[in-house]
Motif scaffolding. Structure first.
Motif, PDB file in Angstrom:
ATOM      1  N   LEU A 132      67.919  11.771 -28.900  1.00  0.00           N
ATOM      2  CA  LEU A 132      69.014  10.790 -28.861  1.00  0.00           C
ATOM      3  C   LEU A 132      68.468   9.368 -28.967  1.00  0.00           C
ATOM      4  N   ARG A 133      67.352   9.104 -28.333  1.00  0.00           N
ATOM      5  CA  ARG A 133      66.794   7.754 -28.439  1.00  0.00           C
ATOM      6  C   ARG A 133      66.324   7.452 -29.853  1.00  0.00           C
ATOM      7  N   GLN A 134      65.762   8.434 -30.501  1.00  0.00           N
ATOM      8  CA  GLN A 134      65.343   8.220 -31.898  1.00  0.00           C
ATOM      9  C   GLN A 134      66.566   7.933 -32.787  1.00  0.00           C
ATOM     10  N   MET A 135      67.637   8.691 -32.565  1.00  0.00           N
ATOM     11  CA  MET A 135      68.863   8.459 -33.360  1.00  0.00           C
ATOM     12  C   MET A 135      69.431   7.073 -33.065  1.00  0.00           C
ATOM     13  N   GLU A 136      69.379   6.649 -31.816  1.00  0.00           N
ATOM     14  CA  GLU A 136      69.899   5.309 -31.455  1.00  0.00           C
ATOM     15  C   GLU A 136      69.087   4.225 -32.167  1.00  0.00           C
ATOM     16  N   LYS A 137      67.775   4.395 -32.187  1.00  0.00           N
ATOM     17  CA  LYS A 137      66.935   3.423 -32.898  1.00  0.00           C
ATOM     18  C   LYS A 137      67.266   3.406 -34.391  1.00  0.00           C
ATOM     19  N   PHE A 138      67.478   4.614 -34.919  1.00  0.00           N
ATOM     20  CA  PHE A 138      67.793   4.695 -36.357  1.00  0.00           C
ATOM     21  C   PHE A 138      69.094   3.950 -36.667  1.00  0.00           C
ATOM     22  N   LEU A 139      70.130   4.178 -35.855  1.00  0.00           N
ATOM     23  CA  LEU A 139      71.417   3.514 -36.101  1.00  0.00           C
ATOM     24  C   LEU A 139      71.313   2.003 -35.920  1.00  0.00           C
ATOM     25  N   LYS A 140      70.530   1.586 -34.927  1.00  0.00           N
ATOM     26  CA  LYS A 140      70.391   0.151 -34.711  1.00  0.00           C
ATOM     27  C   LYS A 140      69.699  -0.508 -35.891  1.00  0.00           C
ATOM     28  N   GLY A 141      68.722   0.184 -36.413  1.00  0.00           N
ATOM     29  CA  GLY A 141      68.043  -0.356 -37.598  1.00  0.00           C
ATOM     30  C   GLY A 141      69.003  -0.472 -38.780  1.00  0.00           C
TER      31      GLY A 141
END
Length: 443
Positions: free
Chosen positions: A38-47
């Protein structure tokens, strides 16, 4: 399932690992692994959000640059338009009205006497700095172009005017008057009241004379005079009729119509109408008489009943009606005498168009009583010249008809009667005495 992982997972992620040539194998991750994903996905969306925002900022910047570059391109807006129009001068032999040359202002032009305007008399300053219309010019008027000289006269151009050189026997500013020694038949001569000296003026060393309305010039150019025009005679010669219904009276420079005594002139100034002296109380009839209006005059009448004779006597029941007194039962002559005698006065114009119905007789029956089943009408006296006929117009009415024109002045008395019959038995007779008074005039 790993120890400590709840049976109902908040989120179950299954990763399918594909191996070449091998069947897929599905494994389930524990809670820490899920949080990591989930943290990786959050970083991806923020980028992705940061990149989208940056792209949007770049697009806005480029759009602003584009608008700025377009606004600097040359264009014809209102601020660049001129606010005044070029100056306009007065045309030669003309005048200019108006001194402002701003947008919407007007300049007007007129020409001096003897010149006419060619071009626009009014010009308006437009927003693009130009004037509406065309240039105004004043050109000399050619007075002789319209051929103003009549009857062979020669037109000579002068400054702002012209003059006509007339041939012999013609005069006037346009050679419109014939100078003659013998006046026409409609001219009034040998009467100082109907002659006037002409009005003359010196124009360019030439004398021009004219007459007032209602006069014409006669004589020679050196010795001319204004003679009255007899309008009554001119109308008779040109129209073949009368200018006035009764009498035309010529006066110096004009005319008027007159009517005979007892008539008045109508509003048209030509026609005449009889004055009713009886209605207007302009008569002198004494007490006991009745005023009867006639053409141009009046009469005072007091008709009398027939004289009594034998058993026959009459009594006057109205100014124009007499009735027979009751008859003895055995008196046949009394029953045959007229039961009523009436008096009638008719005023006719001279030469009345015929046939014309003058008088009607009819029977009247009292309510509740049966009337006669037949009537007979006739002329008793006064028709020796066969001027009248008496005929039935319907079952109960007879008419006295004039069949020959009568020329006045004259008076004619004619007596007509109406006899009543029931079952072919004579019942009664009524007599009407008609007094016809013919005027000397046909109006």
């Amino acid at each position: 399932m790993a120890p400590g992982f709840p049976r109902r997972c908040l989120l179950l992620l299954c990763l399918t690992v594909l191996h070449s040539g091998q069947a897929s194998m599905q494994t389930c991750m524990d809670k820490h692994q899920v949080v990591g994903v989930l943290r990786q996905m959050e970083k991806f969306l923020k980028g992705q959000e940061i990149r989208f925002t940056e792209g949007l900022r770049i697009m806005k910047s480029k759009l602003a640059l584009l608008q700025n570059s377009v606004s600097k391109l040359p264009q014809a807006d209102q601020s660049a338009a001129p606010t005044t129009c070029p100056s306009l001068n007065s045309p030669p032999h003309g005048t200019k009205f108006g001194s402002k040359y701003f947008v919407g202002h007007e300049i007007h032009f007129t020409c001096s006497q003897g010149y006419h305007l060619v071009g626009s008399s009014t010009r308006v300053c437009r927003e693009n700095g130009t004037w509406t219309g065309t240039s105004a010019l004043c050109k000399d008027i050619n007075e002789c172009a319209s051929n103003p000289c009549q009857n062979g006269g020669t037109c000579v151009e002068g400054p702002n005017q012209f003059k006509c050189t007339c041939p012999q026997s013609w005069s006037g500013s346009h050679c419109q008057h014939q100078t003659q020694t013998a006046p026409p038949e409609w001219s009034v001569v040998n009467d100082p009241a109907f002659s006037r000296r002409p009005r003359c003026a010196q124009i360019n060393q030439a004398q021009h004379c004219s007459c007032d309305a209602g006069f014409h010039m006669s004589g020679t150019s050196d010795n001319s005079i204004c003679q009255d025009v007899n309008e009554c005679e001119v109308y008779r010669l040109d129209q073949g009729g009368k200018l006035c219904v009764h009498e035309c009276v010529n006066v110096p420079g004009s005319y008027h119509c007159s009517c005979p005594t007892g008539y008045k002139l109508l509003a048209d100034g030509r026609s005449c109408e009889d004055v009713d002296e009886c209605l207007s109380q302009q008569h002198n009839c004494s007490r006991g008489t009745t005023c009867i209006n006639t053409g141009g005059s009046f009469q005072c009448v007091n008709p009398e009943c027939p004289r009594s004779h034998g058993n026959i006597s009459y009594v006057k029941t109205s100014p124009f009606q007499c009735e027979r007194n009751p008859c003895p039962m055995d008196s046949r002559s009394c029953h045959l005498a007229p039961k009523t005698v009436s008096f009638h006065y008719l005023s006719l114009p001279s030469n009345l168009q015929t046939p014309a119905t003058l008088f009607r007789m009819a029977t009247a029956t009292a309510p509740g009583r049966t009337g006669p089943d037949s009537l007979r009408f006739g002329i008793v006296s006064g028709n020796s010249r066969s001027i009248f006929v008496m005929q039935r117009s319907d079952r109960q009415t007879g008419e006295l008809i004039l069949v020959q024109p009568l020329r006045g002045p004259q008076e004619i008395n004619v007596d007509v009667d109406m006899s009543e019959y029931s079952d072919r038995t004579f019942q009664a007779k009524h007599v009407a005495q008609v007094h016809v008074m013919v005027s000397p005039y046909n109006f």
